[in-house]
Structure formats: C-alpha cells, structure tokens
Design a protein around this motif. Structure first.
Motif, PDB file in Angstrom:
ATOM      1  N   UNK A  89       0.829  -1.208   0.000  1.00 12.87           N
ATOM      2  CA  UNK A  89       0.000   0.000   0.000  1.00 12.87           C
ATOM      3  C   UNK A  89       0.863   1.257   0.000  1.00 12.87           C
ATOM      4  N   UNK A  90       1.879   1.283   0.864  1.00  8.95           N
ATOM      5  CA  UNK A  90       2.746   2.462   0.942  1.00  8.95           C
ATOM      6  C   UNK A  90       3.559   2.649  -0.334  1.00  8.95           C
ATOM      7  N   UNK A  91       4.053   1.562  -0.899  1.00 11.78           N
ATOM      8  CA  UNK A  91       4.796   1.659  -2.161  1.00 11.78           C
ATOM      9  C   UNK A  91       3.874   2.153  -3.275  1.00 11.78           C
ATOM     10  N   UNK A  92       2.622   1.710  -3.249  1.00 11.25           N
ATOM     11  CA  UNK A  92       1.643   2.169  -4.242  1.00 11.25           C
ATOM     12  C   UNK A  92       1.437   3.680  -4.148  1.00 11.25           C
ATOM     13  N   UNK A  93       1.324   4.187  -2.931  1.00 12.72           N
ATOM     14  CA  UNK A  93       1.163   5.630  -2.751  1.00 12.72           C
ATOM     15  C   UNK A  93       2.382   6.384  -3.269  1.00 12.72           C
ATOM     16  N   UNK A  94       3.580   5.829  -3.052  1.00  9.18           N
ATOM     17  CA  UNK A  94       4.789   6.472  -3.552  1.00  9.18           C
ATOM     18  C   UNK A  94       4.855   6.415  -5.082  1.00  9.18           C
ATOM     19  N   UNK A 123      10.529   1.735  -1.074  1.00 12.05           N
ATOM     20  CA  UNK A 123      10.024   2.593  -2.145  1.00 12.05           C
ATOM     21  C   UNK A 123      11.103   3.551  -2.626  1.00 12.05           C
ATOM     22  N   UNK A 124      11.880   4.093  -1.687  1.00 11.80           N
ATOM     23  CA  UNK A 124      12.953   5.025  -2.050  1.00 11.80           C
ATOM     24  C   UNK A 124      13.963   4.346  -2.961  1.00 11.80           C
ATOM     25  N   UNK A 125      14.353   3.137  -2.609  1.00  6.97           N
ATOM     26  CA  UNK A 125      15.324   2.402  -3.413  1.00  6.97           C
ATOM     27  C   UNK A 125      14.769   2.057  -4.795  1.00  6.97           C
ATOM     28  N   UNK A 126      13.520   1.650  -4.841  1.00 14.65           N
ATOM     29  CA  UNK A 126      12.916   1.201  -6.095  1.00 14.65           C
ATOM     30  C   UNK A 126      12.658   2.342  -7.073  1.00 14.65           C
TER      31      UNK A 126
END
Length: 388
Positions: A89-94, A123-126
């Motif tokens: 969910x958090x990665x999706x928001x990012x 998410x930052x790394x991706x």
C-alpha cells in the motif's frame, strides 16, 4: 506420500510455530483472525482478483469493502484495493507521487518521518525518491514548523520543491500520530500530495473511546482533512481479517490513471496493483468480519485492547519499568538500556517482544489475543530477566 502423510508432515511443521492464543506474541501487529475467516477462506480459496472479470462477485465484494472502510474514514466516494499489506500500500502511494512528478527532471522529493515504516525505504530504493526527514518533537511526531518552514523556504526553487508528504497515524514503533490536521493545511496550501500510513491505526483510531484519548493530542487523520489523498489501512491487523488483507484507499478514482498499466490479455485490460495475482480470501474475509462485528464490535475490541494497554503500563511501573511516552494507541514502549539483549533473553524463555529503532525501548503491542494473565506473566518474566 499419500494425503494422510502430507497432512501429518505439515502438522509437525505447524507445531513449530508460535500460537497467538498462548499470549507470548507481544511484538506483532497481527493477531488471530476472527473464526468466521476459516469458513470464508474455504469458500474463496480459488479466486483471483488479478483477473476480476472472471470473479465478478469477488470484485464486487472488494468494492464494498473499500466503501465500508471509506465510510469510517469519512469518505463517501472512496477508491482503492485490498492488497498484500501495508508495504504494498505504501509503495503504491509512492508510485502515485513518482508519476505525478514524472515530467520534472529531478528526483521526486518527499517529506517522510523518521518513524516511518521500512516500506518507505523500499520505495525510495525502487523509485529513486529523495526523502527529507524532519526532526521529531518530544512526542515523537514530525515537527510541523520545520515542514512549514522548509516548504516555504524552497517553494520558489523547482529543484527543491516538495512533491509529497507522508504522515503516520499509529507509527509502527510507538503508536504515535503525526499532527495530520496541521500537515494537511500545509499540503493544501502548497498543492502537495499527502499520504497517511494508518496501516495499524486505521482500525483503531475511528473506534477509540474518548476516555482513552490523551488531552491536547490531535487524533484527526482521515479524508475529513482536505489534503489527504490516500490512506494505508490493513484489515489483517486490528481488523481481524486473515493475511493477506492490506488496504490502500484513495480520495476518489481520479488517481487510478497514475497506477494503471496495460494488461490486454486479462478481462480487465488495465491493472493498478503491484501484485498481479491477488487472492479473494482476504477481501471476502474482511467483508465478512466487518459485517459481523460492525462499528460497535470494533469499538469493543479496541476498548479491550486499550484497557489492557493501560493495565500493562500500570503493572510495568509497579516493577520499576517506565514507558517512553504515555500510550497513544495499544502500543507500549518500555525504556531499556539494552533492548536488543533484553529481547534476546526474553526469547530464550519463550516471550516474543520487539525493539524500537528511534529510542532505546522494548515494544509491546496489545493485540486482541493478549489477556491480562499474559501481561502478568510477561512482566514477571521481564523482571526476572532484568535481574540476571
């Protein structure tokens, strides 16, 4: 192997696992799912929401779950998905923030608290995001003045403009809630995307009785605040659904276009979730548990957990252990000079707590499976460990 042998072999592996009902899992944000989930899981075990046109009923359930959760998050027109968990969910928001700023010839800049979940580091790394981390207040929440000043100071420089803000409603380590009401005002004034990680707090804060709320503490976090664009909220935590049942909810469906990728070989030719194949078990179980418990049911569960939270703090103080802060939600951090060592010693005698990164402390989560007798036993065990 025949069927009996397979099941007997698996049973031996399962017996190695800890059981929530034993009350010794004290560092997890998950709990024993509601019993109705077993029947629901069997009913939906072959469903795949990655190809929703084949499972139209299950997709309809997902839409209804999103609307139910939207309802207690003060949103009458929500859009979103039930997915693998708070990390997705958090990665999706990012991803949204990344795609909103895709035309800018620089890395997207996001304000993220020091207390943020590790999913934001993934998410930052991706996505090559650049994070600005404001200092924490004495309450372990983001310094709102710093955020306001930073944005104002850098607003005229496109290379330093902020593209997104992450705020936490029930941080993983301490259960604290950022001052999202004030952060929302700043985000609205500057037209900045605001994401709220309420993976844990989303099924706690809306059902929190006034008597458990601290004075002069702002508990507002949802879509009633104008700038909040998305919220992470996990039914498989305090919602009592089985894993996997995480959730990402957006203010409306206008954000879908920033997530969609073409999938022409599926019944729905565009897909937005990170994970393609998605079981319908979590969706259907979340629907069933939410319908069964209702708002009053969740209110009773949260009240029981908060009562146990304050009981643990009281018992801990009797033995000379002090909390880092008064508990905001059903999470307690007990001060410890060497939490890693204490945690290891506790594990050796069968107690599983965790530690905080932002402060020297043991982290205990009072989930629905934890009872007062477990708390009494744990505090006794902790006292014994600290003496040796």
């Amino acid at each position: 192997m025949d069927e009996k042998e397979v099941l007997e072999a698996l049973k031996k592996y399962r017996e190695m696992d800890l059981k929530y009902e034993d009350g010794r899992i004290l560092g997890s944000m998950c709990t024993k799912p509601h019993p109705i989930s077993r029947k629901i899981s069997e009913m939906f075990f072959e469903t795949n929401l990655g190809d929703p046109g084949l499972f139209k009923g299950t997709k309809k359930i997902e839409d209804e779950v999103i609307h139910m959760m939207g309802n207690f998050l003060n949103n009458d027109n929500p859009f979103g998905y039930i997915i693998s968990g708070g990390t997705e969910a958090n990665i999706t928001a990012m991803r949204i923030i990344k795609n909103l700023s895709i035309k800018k010839e620089r890395l997207p800049k996001v304000i993220v608290p020091e207390t943020a979940h590790f999913s934001f580091e993934k998410a930052r790394e991706m996505m090559d995001l650049e994070y600005i981390k404001p200092p924490l207040t004495n309450c372990y929440t983001m310094d709102v003045k710093y955020i306001k000043d930073y944005i104002e100071d850098n607003n005229k420089n496109d290379n330093k403009k902020i593209d997104g803000i992450v705020a936490i409603a029930g941080c993983t380590e301490l259960g604290t809630i950022d001052n999202i009401k004030e952060i929302s005002k700043i985000a609205e004034e500057n037209k900045i995307y605001l994401h709220v990680d309420a993976a844990f707090g989303g099924f706690v804060i809306p059902f929190l009785e006034e008597k458990y709320k601290m004075d002069n503490y702002n508990y507002e976090f949802d879509f009633s605040l104008n700038a909040v664009s998305s919220i992470t909220i996990d039914p498989h935590k305090m919602g009592l659904a089985p894993i996997p049942a995480g959730g990402i909810i957006f203010r409306d469906s206008s954000f879908k276009k920033y997530l969609d990728v073409e999938a022409p070989y599926l019944t729905d030719t565009h897909q937005a979730t990170l994970i393609g194949t998605r079981t319908g078990i979590g969706v259907a179980s979340a629907w069933g548990v939410m319908k069964l418990l209702g708002k009053e049911g969740y209110k009773n569960i949260v009240s029981k957990c908060m009562d146990n939270t304050h009981y643990l703090v009281k018992k801990a103080k009797e033995y000379g252990f002090e909390p880092v802060i008064n508990p905001v939600l059903n999470i307690v951090a007990l001060k410890d000079d060497n939490p890693s060592e204490t945690c290891l010693k506790l594990r050796q005698i069968g107690w599983y707590v965790s530690i905080c990164k932002c402060v020297g402390a043991l982290r205990i989560i009072l989930m629905p499976h934890v009872k007062k007798e477990h708390i009494d036993e744990f505090i006794g065990a902790l006292a014994s460990v600290k003496k040796n």
